[in-house]
Design a protein around this motif. Structure first.
Motif, PDB file in Angstrom:
ATOM      1  N   THR A  37      49.707  89.639  25.017  1.00  0.00           N
ATOM      2  CA  THR A  37      49.873  89.249  23.612  1.00  0.00           C
ATOM      3  C   THR A  37      50.027  87.732  23.491  1.00  0.00           C
ATOM      4  O   THR A  37      49.440  87.104  22.597  1.00  0.00           O
ATOM      5  CB  THR A  37      51.109  89.943  23.007  1.00  0.00           C
ATOM      6  OG1 THR A  37      50.954  91.350  23.138  1.00  0.00           O
ATOM      7  CG2 THR A  37      51.284  89.575  21.552  1.00  0.00           C
ATOM      8  N   VAL A  58      46.747  85.639  23.877  1.00  0.00           N
ATOM      9  CA  VAL A  58      45.895  85.655  22.688  1.00  0.00           C
ATOM     10  C   VAL A  58      44.424  85.604  23.071  1.00  0.00           C
ATOM     11  O   VAL A  58      43.662  84.785  22.570  1.00  0.00           O
ATOM     12  CB  VAL A  58      46.268  84.510  21.708  1.00  0.00           C
ATOM     13  CG1 VAL A  58      45.717  84.793  20.331  1.00  0.00           C
ATOM     14  CG2 VAL A  58      47.751  84.287  21.611  1.00  0.00           C
ATOM     15  N   ASP A  59      44.033  86.455  23.972  1.00  0.00           N
ATOM     16  CA  ASP A  59      42.638  86.602  24.392  1.00  0.00           C
ATOM     17  C   ASP A  59      42.010  85.321  24.912  1.00  0.00           C
ATOM     18  O   ASP A  59      40.804  85.119  24.806  1.00  0.00           O
ATOM     19  CB  ASP A  59      41.782  87.164  23.247  1.00  0.00           C
ATOM     20  CG  ASP A  59      42.227  88.553  22.826  1.00  0.00           C
ATOM     21  OD1 ASP A  59      42.683  89.311  23.706  1.00  0.00           O
ATOM     22  OD2 ASP A  59      42.133  88.870  21.629  1.00  0.00           O
ATOM     23  N   ILE A  84      42.030  82.308  23.835  1.00  0.00           N
ATOM     24  CA  ILE A  84      41.607  81.312  22.852  1.00  0.00           C
ATOM     25  C   ILE A  84      42.627  80.176  22.861  1.00  0.00           C
ATOM     26  O   ILE A  84      43.802  80.376  22.544  1.00  0.00           O
ATOM     27  CB  ILE A  84      41.476  81.948  21.451  1.00  0.00           C
ATOM     28  CG1 ILE A  84      40.425  83.060  21.492  1.00  0.00           C
ATOM     29  CG2 ILE A  84      41.110  80.886  20.419  1.00  0.00           C
ATOM     30  CD1 ILE A  84      40.358  83.888  20.238  1.00  0.00           C
ATOM     31  N   GLN A 114      43.278  77.463  21.050  1.00  0.00           N
ATOM     32  CA  GLN A 114      44.008  77.066  19.843  1.00  0.00           C
ATOM     33  C   GLN A 114      45.134  78.050  19.540  1.00  0.00           C
ATOM     34  O   GLN A 114      46.230  77.654  19.156  1.00  0.00           O
ATOM     35  CB  GLN A 114      43.062  76.969  18.651  1.00  0.00           C
ATOM     36  CG  GLN A 114      42.150  75.764  18.709  1.00  0.00           C
ATOM     37  CD  GLN A 114      41.214  75.708  17.520  1.00  0.00           C
ATOM     38  OE1 GLN A 114      40.940  76.719  16.879  1.00  0.00           O
ATOM     39  NE2 GLN A 114      40.705  74.521  17.232  1.00  0.00           N
ATOM     40  N   ARG A 115      44.872  79.317  19.729  1.00  0.00           N
ATOM     41  CA  ARG A 115      45.912  80.313  19.475  1.00  0.00           C
ATOM     42  C   ARG A 115      47.010  80.230  20.537  1.00  0.00           C
ATOM     43  O   ARG A 115      48.180  80.410  20.234  1.00  0.00           O
ATOM     44  CB  ARG A 115      45.319  81.716  19.444  1.00  0.00           C
ATOM     45  CG  ARG A 115      44.479  81.954  18.217  1.00  0.00           C
ATOM     46  CD  ARG A 115      44.023  83.373  18.125  1.00  0.00           C
ATOM     47  NE  ARG A 115      43.128  83.570  17.002  1.00  0.00           N
ATOM     48  CZ  ARG A 115      42.440  84.664  16.808  1.00  0.00           C
ATOM     49  NH1 ARG A 115      42.534  85.671  17.653  1.00  0.00           N
ATOM     50  NH2 ARG A 115      41.657  84.771  15.769  1.00  0.00           N
ATOM     51  N   GLN A 116      46.619  79.952  21.775  1.00  0.00           N
ATOM     52  CA  GLN A 116      47.612  79.790  22.837  1.00  0.00           C
ATOM     53  C   GLN A 116      48.519  78.603  22.536  1.00  0.00           C
ATOM     54  O   GLN A 116      49.736  78.665  22.738  1.00  0.00           O
ATOM     55  CB  GLN A 116      46.943  79.602  24.193  1.00  0.00           C
ATOM     56  CG  GLN A 116      46.337  80.867  24.751  1.00  0.00           C
ATOM     57  CD  GLN A 116      45.598  80.628  26.058  1.00  0.00           C
ATOM     58  OE1 GLN A 116      45.240  79.505  26.387  1.00  0.00           O
ATOM     59  NE2 GLN A 116      45.365  81.694  26.793  1.00  0.00           N
ATOM     60  N   GLN A 117      47.940  77.520  22.047  1.00  0.00           N
ATOM     61  CA  GLN A 117      48.743  76.352  21.677  1.00  0.00           C
ATOM     62  C   GLN A 117      49.675  76.681  20.522  1.00  0.00           C
ATOM     63  O   GLN A 117      50.838  76.247  20.508  1.00  0.00           O
ATOM     64  CB  GLN A 117      47.833  75.177  21.308  1.00  0.00           C
ATOM     65  CG  GLN A 117      47.148  74.561  22.497  1.00  0.00           C
ATOM     66  CD  GLN A 117      46.175  73.460  22.097  1.00  0.00           C
ATOM     67  OE1 GLN A 117      45.852  73.308  20.924  1.00  0.00           O
ATOM     68  NE2 GLN A 117      45.717  72.698  23.072  1.00  0.00           N
ATOM     69  N   ALA A 118      49.191  77.443  19.567  1.00  0.00           N
ATOM     70  CA  ALA A 118      50.028  77.829  18.434  1.00  0.00           C
ATOM     71  C   ALA A 118      51.206  78.689  18.901  1.00  0.00           C
ATOM     72  O   ALA A 118      52.339  78.507  18.442  1.00  0.00           O
ATOM     73  CB  ALA A 118      49.205  78.573  17.388  1.00  0.00           C
ATOM     74  N   VAL A 119      50.943  79.608  19.815  1.00  0.00           N
ATOM     75  CA  VAL A 119      52.013  80.449  20.357  1.00  0.00           C
ATOM     76  C   VAL A 119      53.015  79.590  21.125  1.00  0.00           C
ATOM     77  O   VAL A 119      54.236  79.755  20.974  1.00  0.00           O
ATOM     78  CB  VAL A 119      51.433  81.570  21.252  1.00  0.00           C
ATOM     79  CG1 VAL A 119      52.527  82.252  22.057  1.00  0.00           C
ATOM     80  CG2 VAL A 119      50.675  82.584  20.414  1.00  0.00           C
TER      81      VAL A 119
END
Length: 100
Positions: A61, A64-65, A67, A69-74
């Motif tokens: 989870t 984030v697959d 990605i 940008q999503r990893q940075q957001a997490v």
């Protein structure tokens, strides 16, 4: 008119207190981030010992697959949570300190 000299030590003491509190908050934030990293690194071991897949699910989870940008957001979200936790810990410690 000049201010009385008695107010200057109060301002200096207040500034020192604010700087000390800020440094402690940053230190607690870094400690919480380090503990979080170690906890996440230990999730595969928890899965191995328990025979479950909860740790793998959490890591998947957070990944984030793949990605970026999503990893940075997490990652930013987790750092903000650690900072908020540090602020709460420091405030609680401050209240306990004043009571004693």
């Amino acid at each position: 008119m000049t201010k009385p000299s008695s107010s200057k030590p109060s301002v200096a003491a207040s500034l020192k207190y604010i700087v000390l509190k800020t440094l402690i908050t940053v230190g607690v934030t870094v400690l919480l981030i380090a503990l979080l990293r170690e906890g996440l690194a230990g999730l595969p071991w928890v899965d191995h010992v328990s025979g479950g897949h909860v740790g793998a699910t959490i890591l998947q989870t957070l990944a984030v697959d793949g990605i970026a940008q999503r990893q940075q957001a997490v990652a930013i979200g987790l750092m903000v949570v650690c900072f908020a936790g540090a602020v709460l810990i420091v405030r609680l410690g401050e209240r306990l300190w004043r009571r004693s």
